[in-house]
Design an enzyme around this catalytic site. Structure first.
Site, short mmCIF file in Angstrom:
data_model
loop_
_atom_site.label_atom_id
_atom_site.label_comp_id
_atom_site.label_asym_id
_atom_site.label_seq_id
_atom_site.Cartn_x
_atom_site.Cartn_y
_atom_site.Cartn_z
N SER A 114 0.85 -1.20 0.00
CA SER A 114 0.00 0.00 0.00
C SER A 114 0.88 1.24 0.00
O SER A 114 1.92 1.26 0.67
CB SER A 114 -0.89 0.00 1.25
OG SER A 114 -1.45 1.29 1.45
N TYR A 138 -2.54 5.54 -4.98
CA TYR A 138 -3.66 6.47 -5.13
C TYR A 138 -3.12 7.67 -5.89
O TYR A 138 -2.02 8.12 -5.59
CB TYR A 138 -4.18 6.93 -3.76
CG TYR A 138 -4.94 5.87 -3.01
CD1 TYR A 138 -6.20 5.48 -3.42
CD2 TYR A 138 -4.40 5.27 -1.89
CE1 TYR A 138 -6.91 4.50 -2.73
CE2 TYR A 138 -5.10 4.29 -1.20
CZ TYR A 138 -6.35 3.92 -1.62
OH TYR A 138 -7.04 2.96 -0.95
N THR A 164 -5.53 2.17 -7.62
CA THR A 164 -6.82 1.84 -7.01
C THR A 164 -7.88 2.78 -7.57
O THR A 164 -7.75 3.99 -7.45
CB THR A 164 -6.73 1.95 -5.48
OG1 THR A 164 -5.72 1.04 -5.04
CG2 THR A 164 -8.05 1.62 -4.81
N LYS A 272 -6.80 -1.58 -10.06
CA LYS A 272 -7.34 -2.41 -8.97
C LYS A 272 -8.68 -1.83 -8.54
O LYS A 272 -8.76 -0.65 -8.15
CB LYS A 272 -6.35 -2.37 -7.79
CG LYS A 272 -6.86 -3.03 -6.52
CD LYS A 272 -5.77 -3.05 -5.46
CE LYS A 272 -6.23 -3.71 -4.18
NZ LYS A 272 -7.16 -2.88 -3.40
N HIS A 296 -12.39 -3.78 -2.85
CA HIS A 296 -11.63 -3.21 -1.74
C HIS A 296 -11.94 -3.93 -0.43
O HIS A 296 -12.02 -3.33 0.64
CB HIS A 296 -11.98 -1.72 -1.62
CG HIS A 296 -10.86 -0.83 -1.17
ND1 HIS A 296 -10.31 0.13 -1.97
CD2 HIS A 296 -10.21 -0.72 0.01
CE1 HIS A 296 -9.37 0.79 -1.30
NE2 HIS A 296 -9.29 0.28 -0.09
C1 LIG Z 1 -7.09 -2.72 6.63
C2 LIG Z 1 -7.12 -2.66 5.14
C3 LIG Z 1 -6.43 -1.67 4.49
C4 LIG Z 1 -6.43 -1.60 3.11
N1 LIG Z 1 -5.69 -0.65 2.50
C5 LIG Z 1 -5.70 -0.57 1.15
C6 LIG Z 1 -4.93 0.40 0.50
O1 LIG Z 1 -4.21 1.18 1.11
N2 LIG Z 1 -5.02 0.46 -0.85
C7 LIG Z 1 -5.81 -0.41 -1.57
O2 LIG Z 1 -5.87 -0.32 -2.78
N3 LIG Z 1 -6.51 -1.36 -0.96
C8 LIG Z 1 -6.47 -1.46 0.37
N4 LIG Z 1 -7.19 -2.45 0.98
C9 LIG Z 1 -7.92 -3.44 0.15
C10 LIG Z 1 -7.05 -4.66 -0.15
O3 LIG Z 1 -6.04 -4.36 -1.07
C11 LIG Z 1 -7.86 -5.80 -0.76
O4 LIG Z 1 -8.59 -5.32 -1.86
C12 LIG Z 1 -8.83 -6.45 0.23
O5 LIG Z 1 -8.28 -6.47 1.52
C13 LIG Z 1 -9.14 -7.88 -0.21
O6 LIG Z 1 -10.10 -8.43 0.60
P1 LIG Z 1 -9.79 -9.44 1.82
O7 LIG Z 1 -9.24 -8.60 2.94
O8 LIG Z 1 -11.13 -9.99 2.12
O9 LIG Z 1 -8.80 -10.48 1.35
C14 LIG Z 1 -7.19 -2.53 2.36
C15 LIG Z 1 -7.89 -3.54 3.02
C16 LIG Z 1 -7.86 -3.62 4.39
C17 LIG Z 1 -8.61 -4.71 5.08
O1 LIG Z 2 -8.38 1.69 4.57
C1 LIG Z 2 -8.41 1.45 3.38
O2 LIG Z 2 -9.13 0.55 2.91
C2 LIG Z 2 -7.63 2.20 2.45
O3 LIG Z 2 -7.71 1.90 1.31
C3 LIG Z 2 -6.73 3.29 2.84
C4 LIG Z 2 -6.68 4.42 2.06
C5 LIG Z 2 -5.81 5.43 2.40
C6 LIG Z 2 -5.01 5.34 3.51
C7 LIG Z 2 -5.07 4.21 4.25
C8 LIG Z 2 -5.93 3.17 3.91
#
Ligand SMILES: Cc1cc2nc3c(=O)[nH]c(=O)nc-3n(C[C@H](O)[C@H](O)[C@H](O)COP(=O)(O)O)c2cc1C
Ligand SMILES: O=C(O)C(=O)c1ccccc1
Length: 408
Positions: A114, A138, A164, A272, A296
């Site tokens: 991330s 992002y 994303t 994504k 997401h």
């Molecule tokens: C705590 C958390 C933070 C996440 N942060 C990001 C992120 O910074 N950028 C992003 O594109 N997706 C983020 N995601 C989405 C994940 O990349 C992914 O799409 C998702 O976790 C997949 O689902 P799953 O947790 O059920 O395996 C985040 C998901 C979680 C749970």
């Molecule tokens: O929390 C999230 O799912 C996420 O995508 C995110 C976006 C910016 C900063 C930190 C997390």
């Protein structure tokens, strides 16, 4: 396959890992990691939708040697699965993203980082070595900040950026609001200078940088629906710096072309957060290198289709022109098998890595990867598939609500 003595008897499944991790995180972290948006229905369906699909096993196929490997980003991956980019992993354990990177390298599976990580992308690239790593991006309204990040990622050897595209605004995460989520003062979002990401007071930034960036954040808040009547509320409580990630201005024509110019040829550009055939076709039309079918992890549009249900229309539209990956709700080796049978080339898991980190840092992520990898290999053998390419929709049926089974 693991022998009897090689198991962690406390954690024989991802569900058990989740349960153990539960008690090892503070409430703010647990809620932030585990929740979806609104009523969490898409979050739940991402996992339960896998139950609709059942496997048709074939027998007498000499499965004494099953090859679960496949190529991704020019490297051999141990199984067709990697760790999805999730923000702020040091909330779970001090190993943070470095623990995840080292575990992925050891298990030979790709890692997504991330851009809101708690270690820098250079540190993670170094920990990854030649194991494939991609940077989730992002695109900020302040284009220079994104440009700098892209340059750094290129230099550090990232294989691709995953833009994303499902986050024009951040989804409404009620736990985060209720807990007034704040990054603890000892943690930093590693990839940004303080004046690039406006952080609310109390979220470890200098008052000088706060002064510079505040107007932008106030605008973000009102865009995100956090406005308090006509009053421009100062960022507090639930209004966290990561509201900044959302950029509602992005469009196909302007931004995808810009991103390709910045990244190619050193880094591929992937999208994504694609969830429909129409957008998949646009992605092909705009010349991206691949797409990830994702909602997401149920954290953005609640009420969106589970990703395993969105996958078939995307696969059909793309017709093999670019790779299609999928994430969301994958908790078993059999889920990886089902996603591949429905046409995905590769899967990503998000939260299970966070639970692994919370449980035992790097060792916990290793455990998580071993559980899923053992399960996937066993599933391949028991279903009668010797190579990953053998896995096709012939191996699945779909069950409707009344238990009626149909071939795909
Ligand atoms: C705590 C958390 C933070 C996440 N942060 C990001 C992120 O910074 N950028 C992003 O594109 N997706 C983020 N995601 C989405 C994940 O990349 C992914 O799409 C998702 O976790 C997949 O689902 P799953 O947790 O059920 O395996 C985040 C998901 C979680 C749970
Ligand atoms: O929390 C999230 O799912 C996420 O995508 C995110 C976006 C910016 C900063 C930190 C997390």
């Amino acid at each position: 396959m693991a022998g009897q003595g090689e198991h962690d008897l406390n954690c024989l499944t991802i569900e058990e890992l989740e349960n153990h991790a539960h008690g090892m995180m503070d409430k703010q972290t647990r809620d932030y990691y585990n929740e979806g948006s609104d009523s969490n229905s898409t979050l739940r369906e991402n996992t339960t939708a896998y139950n609709k699909y059942r496997i048709r096993p074939r027998v007498l196929r000499d499965v004494s040697k099953v090859d679960s490997t496949m190529d991704v980003f020019g490297h051999k991956n141990n199984i067709p699965m990697g760790v999805a980019p999730t923000a702020m992993q040091a909330l779970a354990h001090s190993d943070g993203e470095l623990g995840t990177a080292r575990a992925c390298k050891k298990a030979k599976v790709a890692m997504g980082l991330s851009s809101f990580s708690t270690k820098t992308l250079e540190e993670v690239a170094e920990a990854s070595g030649d194991n494939p790593h991609v940077l989730q991006l992002y695109l900020f309204e302040e284009r220079e900040h994104s440009r700098k990040l892209i340059q750094r990622a290129k230099k550090a050897g990232f294989k691709a950026v995953f833009l994303t595209v499902d986050t024009p605004f951040l989804g409404r995460r009620n736990g985060e609001i209720r807990n007034q989520f704040k990054l603890p003062p000892h943690l930093k979002v590693g990839n940004f200078a303080e004046d690039q990401i406006p952080m609310p007071e109390g979220e470890n930034r200098s008052s000088e940088a706060q002064g510079k960036s505040r107007p932008k954040l106030e605008r973000k808040q009102s865009q995100a629906g956090y406005q308090d009547g006509d009053k421009r509320v100062l960022p507090q409580g639930p209004i966290t710096f990561h509201t900044h990630a959302a950029n509602p201005t992005l469009s196909w024509e302007r931004d995808i072309e810009w991103l390709k110019q910045e990244c190619l040829p050193e880094m591929e550009v992937w999208l994504k957060g694609i969830a429909t055939a129409e957008d998949a076709l646009l992605a092909v039309h705009h010349g991206v290198s691949g797409i990830v079918v994702s909602n997401h992890g149920g954290r953005q549009l609640n009420g969106a289709l589970a990703t395993i249900d969105a996958l078939p229309e995307v696969v059909e539209a793309v017709q093999g022109k670019i790779p299609v990956h999928v994430d969301g709700g994958i908790r078993h080796g059999t889920d990886v098998f089902k996603a591949l049978a429905l046409g995905a080339d590769f899967c990503w898991v998000g939260r299970p890595a966070l639970w692994g980190l919370a449980y035992k840092g790097q060792a916990g992520v290793e455990l998580m990867l071993k559980l899923l990898s053992d399960e996937f290999k066993l599933c391949m053998s028991l279903a009668g598939t010797v190579k990953v390419e053998d896995i096709s929709k012939e191996y699945l049926v779909k069950m409707d609500n009344s238990g009626f089974v149909s071939r795909l």
